[in-house]
Structures are given as C-alpha cells and as structure tokens.
Enzyme design. Structure first.
Site, PDB file in Angstrom:
ATOM      1  N   ASN A 127      28.660  17.541  -1.426  1.00 24.80           N
ATOM      2  CA  ASN A 127      27.893  16.413  -0.909  1.00 24.80           C
ATOM      3  C   ASN A 127      28.838  15.215  -0.759  1.00 24.80           C
ATOM      4  O   ASN A 127      29.267  14.628  -1.750  1.00 24.80           O
ATOM      5  CB  ASN A 127      26.750  16.101  -1.881  1.00 24.80           C
ATOM      6  CG  ASN A 127      25.850  14.973  -1.395  1.00 24.80           C
ATOM      7  OD1 ASN A 127      26.193  14.253  -0.463  1.00 24.80           O
ATOM      8  ND2 ASN A 127      24.714  14.813  -2.036  1.00 24.80           N
ATOM      9  N   CYS A 156      23.223   8.465   1.172  1.00 25.64           N
ATOM     10  CA  CYS A 156      23.468   9.695   1.953  1.00 25.64           C
ATOM     11  C   CYS A 156      22.904   9.621   3.370  1.00 25.64           C
ATOM     12  O   CYS A 156      23.345  10.351   4.251  1.00 25.64           O
ATOM     13  CB  CYS A 156      22.895  10.899   1.221  1.00 25.64           C
ATOM     14  SG  CYS A 156      23.660  11.149  -0.381  1.00 25.64           S
ATOM     15  N   HIS A 172      22.070  16.749   6.367  1.00 27.54           N
ATOM     16  CA  HIS A 172      22.881  16.263   5.243  1.00 27.54           C
ATOM     17  C   HIS A 172      23.170  17.439   4.323  1.00 27.54           C
ATOM     18  O   HIS A 172      22.287  18.266   4.051  1.00 27.54           O
ATOM     19  CB  HIS A 172      22.098  15.171   4.512  1.00 27.54           C
ATOM     20  CG  HIS A 172      22.733  14.741   3.237  1.00 27.54           C
ATOM     21  ND1 HIS A 172      24.080  14.439   3.145  1.00 27.54           N
ATOM     22  CD2 HIS A 172      22.223  14.568   1.982  1.00 27.54           C
ATOM     23  CE1 HIS A 172      24.363  14.087   1.900  1.00 27.54           C
ATOM     24  NE2 HIS A 172      23.251  14.168   1.178  1.00 27.54           N
TER      25      HIS A 172
HETATM   26  O1  UT7 Z   1      22.476  13.564  -1.469  1.00 31.99           O
HETATM   27  C1  UT7 Z   1      21.336  12.969  -1.977  1.00 31.99           C
HETATM   28  C2  UT7 Z   1      20.295  13.938  -2.176  1.00 31.99           C
HETATM   29  N1  UT7 Z   1      20.581  14.735  -3.341  1.00 31.99           N
HETATM   30  C3  UT7 Z   1      20.005  15.886  -3.460  1.00 31.99           C
HETATM   31  O2  UT7 Z   1      19.340  16.272  -2.529  1.00 31.99           O
HETATM   32  C4  UT7 Z   1      20.131  16.655  -4.730  1.00 31.99           C
HETATM   33  C5  UT7 Z   1      18.784  17.221  -5.070  1.00 31.99           C
HETATM   34  N2  UT7 Z   1      18.755  18.008  -6.272  1.00 31.99           N
HETATM   35  C6  UT7 Z   1      19.383  19.204  -6.376  1.00 31.99           C
HETATM   36  O3  UT7 Z   1      20.070  19.643  -5.471  1.00 31.99           O
HETATM   37  C7  UT7 Z   1      19.142  20.026  -7.631  1.00 31.99           C
HETATM   38  O4  UT7 Z   1      18.081  19.482  -8.352  1.00 31.99           O
HETATM   39  C8  UT7 Z   1      20.387  20.113  -8.551  1.00 31.99           C
HETATM   40  C9  UT7 Z   1      21.466  20.959  -7.884  1.00 31.99           C
HETATM   41  C10 UT7 Z   1      20.920  18.732  -8.847  1.00 31.99           C
HETATM   42  C11 UT7 Z   1      20.023  20.800  -9.857  1.00 31.99           C
HETATM   43  O5  UT7 Z   1      19.449  22.082  -9.578  1.00 31.99           O
HETATM   44  P1  UT7 Z   1      18.072  22.519 -10.241  1.00 31.99           P
HETATM   45  O6  UT7 Z   1      17.808  23.884  -9.804  1.00 31.99           O
HETATM   46  O7  UT7 Z   1      17.057  21.464  -9.903  1.00 31.99           O
HETATM   47  O8  UT7 Z   1      18.445  22.535 -11.779  1.00 31.99           O
HETATM   48  P2  UT7 Z   1      17.855  21.679 -13.002  1.00 31.99           P
HETATM   49  O9  UT7 Z   1      18.333  20.279 -12.930  1.00 31.99           O
HETATM   50  O10 UT7 Z   1      16.385  21.927 -13.124  1.00 31.99           O
HETATM   51  O11 UT7 Z   1      18.587  22.401 -14.193  1.00 31.99           O
HETATM   52  C12 UT7 Z   1      18.356  23.785 -14.519  1.00 31.99           C
HETATM   53  C13 UT7 Z   1      19.208  24.133 -15.727  1.00 31.99           C
HETATM   54  C14 UT7 Z   1      19.063  23.130 -16.874  1.00 31.99           C
HETATM   55  O12 UT7 Z   1      19.170  23.856 -18.087  1.00 31.99           O
HETATM   56  P3  UT7 Z   1      17.850  24.203 -18.942  1.00 31.99           P
HETATM   57  O13 UT7 Z   1      17.235  22.873 -19.278  1.00 31.99           O
HETATM   58  O14 UT7 Z   1      16.998  25.033 -18.024  1.00 31.99           O
HETATM   59  O15 UT7 Z   1      18.411  24.946 -20.107  1.00 31.99           O
HETATM   60  C15 UT7 Z   1      20.278  22.259 -16.727  1.00 31.99           C
HETATM   61  O16 UT7 Z   1      20.689  21.667 -17.934  1.00 31.99           O
HETATM   62  O17 UT7 Z   1      20.591  24.110 -15.356  1.00 31.99           O
HETATM   63  C16 UT7 Z   1      21.315  23.241 -16.223  1.00 31.99           C
HETATM   64  N3  UT7 Z   1      22.395  22.635 -15.495  1.00 31.99           N
HETATM   65  C17 UT7 Z   1      23.594  23.218 -15.356  1.00 31.99           C
HETATM   66  N4  UT7 Z   1      24.088  24.386 -15.804  1.00 31.99           N
HETATM   67  C18 UT7 Z   1      25.353  24.687 -15.467  1.00 31.99           C
HETATM   68  C19 UT7 Z   1      22.405  21.439 -14.837  1.00 31.99           C
HETATM   69  N5  UT7 Z   1      23.612  21.257 -14.284  1.00 31.99           N
HETATM   70  C20 UT7 Z   1      24.358  22.330 -14.580  1.00 31.99           C
HETATM   71  C21 UT7 Z   1      25.678  22.708 -14.269  1.00 31.99           C
HETATM   72  N6  UT7 Z   1      26.122  23.892 -14.726  1.00 31.99           N
HETATM   73  N7  UT7 Z   1      26.489  21.937 -13.524  1.00 31.99           N
END
Ligand code: UT7
Length: 325
Positions: A282, A115, A252
């Site tokens: 992204n 990225c 980004h």
């Molecule tokens: O470009 C390179 C750089 N990349 C980035 O900067 C990405 C950085 N990371 C992020 O933007 C975020 O961490 C994400 C958008 C990937 C995820 O968001 P988050 O707020 O960190 O969510 P999480 O991974 O902690 O997941 C929270 C909950 C989980 O459920 P439980 O365990 O709390 O029951 C996940 O299983 O959300 C669930 N979850 C989803 N639910 C619905 C994860 N993906 C999804 C989804 N739809 N697509």
C-alpha cells in the site's frame, strides 16, 4: 460548439531501489510470509533510501510521465502532489518538485486525502482545467510512508511501501460530436466521523512531531468494499456508463481481498482488474498512479479504453474517476 476536456497525455511511476521482503519483516516482528500473503496479498514493498524524500520520488515519476507525454516541464502550469508524507510541514512538496523541475511559473500545491489523494488531485486538476485556471497539469501521488510507520507494530508495518506515480493531463477542446476522451466524470466523498479508525498520532498542531500510523484494520476493511462500489456506481451514472462498459478497473492497492471483494461486488471479471499490491504494497496516494503506470507500460491499457480509478482511505475519504484513455 466544443466541450472542454482534460485528456491524458502520459503516466509514469517510480519505486525506490531497496526491496523489503516478507521474510525480512518476519525477522523484525512476529509475522510470516504466509500470513501477509494470505491476509493481504503482499510479497514485497519498496523503501526509500536515507536522504531520499517524497519530492525525490515524485520528481522521478514526474520525469517519466513527462517523457511518456512528450511534454516539456516548461509547458506545465499546474502541479498537484497528493501526499501524506510531505518533505516538510511547509512549503508544499509540489513547490519542491516544481523547483527541481526548473519551473518558475504556474501553480503548485499539495492535496492531503491520504490513500484517496491521487483521485482527489486528479479531480481537482480536471476542474482547474475545465474552469480555465490551468492548461497542462502534472498530477503526482508520492509517499515515503516508511517514515511514519511504527516498525515494531506488526498490524501496520507489513502493509505499506514507498513510491510515486504521476500523470500529465492537458486541456483539449473537442467538437461536440467528437468521441469522448479524457476525464469523463469523478466523484469524491469523505466522512470525518471515521477519522480515528486510520490516523497518525502526531502533527504540527498537536504533538509537534510527525507521529506514527494507527489503524483499526478490520473496521476499515468493513467499510471499504461498500464505499468503493458506491462511488464507482455514482461515477458511472454521472457519465452514462455501466460496469459492463469498463475495460479496466484500477483500484487503490491496500489489500488483495478488498480489491477482489469490490471487483466481485461490481461483477467485474478479474482479468479487467489491475493488481499490483503484491509487489508495491500500500503506497497510499501513489498506489493508483503506480498501478496505472504498470498497466500502461505493459500494454494492457490502450488508447480508447474506458478506465475506472478508485481509492479509499484515512478520513475516511474515498473517490473514483472515469477516464476514456
Ligand atoms: O489504504 C487505506 C485503506 N486501508 C485498508 O484498506 C486496510 C484495511 N484492512 C485490512 O486490510 C485488514 O484488516 C488487515 C490486513 C489490516 C488485517 O487483516 P484481518 O484479516 O482484518 O486481520 P485482523 O486484524 O482481524 O487480525 C487477525 C489475526 C489477529 O490475531 P488473533 O487476535 O486472531 O489471535 C491479529 O493479531 O491476525 C493477527 N495479526 C497478524 N498475524 C501475523 C495481525 N497482524 C499480523 C501480522 N502477522 N502482521
């Protein structure tokens, strides 16, 4: 006496026709429009058509950047394509773009910094120009990330999109007392100890396949804001400016919450932050030049503006570039 600078001649962006909405994704995996918009800020993303390759996207963006610059392809002597999704293992996608533009001279190569690729490519092109290796460069970020996504993995498949952005930069000899113009300073960083927090489980030397994206999302998130703000401050310091001098921040586009977090930590008003993650998702190395192309086309970024570009991604890699437009 004069000082050598890489000035910006023009930018261009290209998005494939097909749009994939959150509602369509919710029919494919266990997700919802509400979750994606709340947690990431994405409404839709573009997906390349079958048979449409990264070089095709890069070519379209390059043509638009050349047109906006009033520069002919023949005048380009350096092409750098930042991409994680090259057409082939080799030759470089830049070589293919060069061929499609009908250019037979100069240099062409790819840069792989995921990225952060565009920021790395711009700093590289700027160095080549300042060192006398090139005069006019086409710097492209182009990706078909949809090809390395596991479309059954809801934690990654909702985040990415395809697209390309391009910039034409040119060598200028400015009088020592002339106002600053072009690329003023850049800072690039990496720390490979974080390689497996965001990676693809394949490659020519390991599996012989392209593999799929895997990400420890919250871990990447945890590092993002601090690394972004650090490298922005370093870049400002190098050029003798402060956050208050910035007209535009073009980050980004990975997650609306990361962009807002970085903007707040820097103390930037939200009106100065260019945000396209809602409509592009992204697009990895394409994200910064695509966002730039939107803000230039709609008249926000104008000649004389002070613009900070920034990116962070796999590696980890991160970096920033300060430009007087
Ligand atoms: O470009 C390179 C750089 N990349 C980035 O900067 C990405 C950085 N990371 C992020 O933007 C975020 O961490 C994400 C958008 C990937 C995820 O968001 P988050 O707020 O960190 O969510 P999480 O991974 O902690 O997941 C929270 C909950 C989980 O459920 P439980 O365990 O709390 O029951 C996940 O299983 O959300 C669930 N979850 C989803 N639910 C619905 C994860 N993906 C999804 C989804 N739809 N697509």
């Amino acid at each position: 006496m004069t000082k050598t600078r890489s000035i910006i001649r023009g930018v261009g962006g290209y998005l494939p026709e097909k749009v994939l909405t959150n509602a369509e994704l919710a029919a494919m995996v266990d997700t919802s429009d509400e979750w994606i918009q709340q947690r990431v800020g994405i409404k839709e993303r573009h997906i390349a058509a079958e048979g449409q390759y990264t070089s095709d996207l890069g070519l379209e963006a390059a043509k638009k950047a050349l047109e906006a610059s009033g520069v002919s392809a023949d005048d380009i002597d350096l092409i750098i394509v930042a991409t994680t999704t090259p057409d082939y293992t080799f030759p470089s996608t830049a070589s293919i773009v060069q061929m499609k533009l009908g250019i037979h001279h100069g240099m062409a190569f790819d840069i792989q910094a995921v990225c952060s690729g565009f920021v790395y490519a711009l700093a590289t092109a700027d160095s080549y120009i300042k060192n006398g290796l090139a005069t006019r460069a086409l710097v492209i970020g182009a990706e078909t990330f949809s090809r390395i996504i596991d479309w059954t993995d809801r934690t990654t498949c909702v985040l990415f999109g395809d697209g390309a952005g391009a910039m034409v930069i040119e060598k200028a000899e400015l009088a020592d007392d002339a106002p600053e113009q072009g690329v003023l300073a850049s800072a690039l960083r990496s720390d490979g100890h974080h390689w497996d927090k965001l990676y693809v489980d394949g490659g020519p030397s390991t599996t012989g396949t392209a593999g799929h994206v895997h990400m420890q999302g919250p871990e990447v998130f945890r590092h993002a804001v601090g690394k972004i703000t650090d490298v922005v401050y370093s870049t400002l310091d190098k050029a003798g400016y402060t956050v208050a001098d910035l007209d535009w921040f073009v980050p980004h586009q990975a997650n609306k919450r990361i962009i807002e977090g970085a903007g707040n930590k820097l103390g930037l008003p939200s009106e100065k932050v260019v945000m396209t993650v809602d409509i592009h998702a992204n697009t990895s190395a394409a994200s910064v030049p695509l966002a730039l192309s939107v803000a230039v086309a709609d008249g926000r970024i104008k000649s004389g503006d002070l613009v900070m570009l920034e990116a962070m991604g796999g590696g980890f890699t991160w970096g920033a570039s300060l430009i007087r437009w």
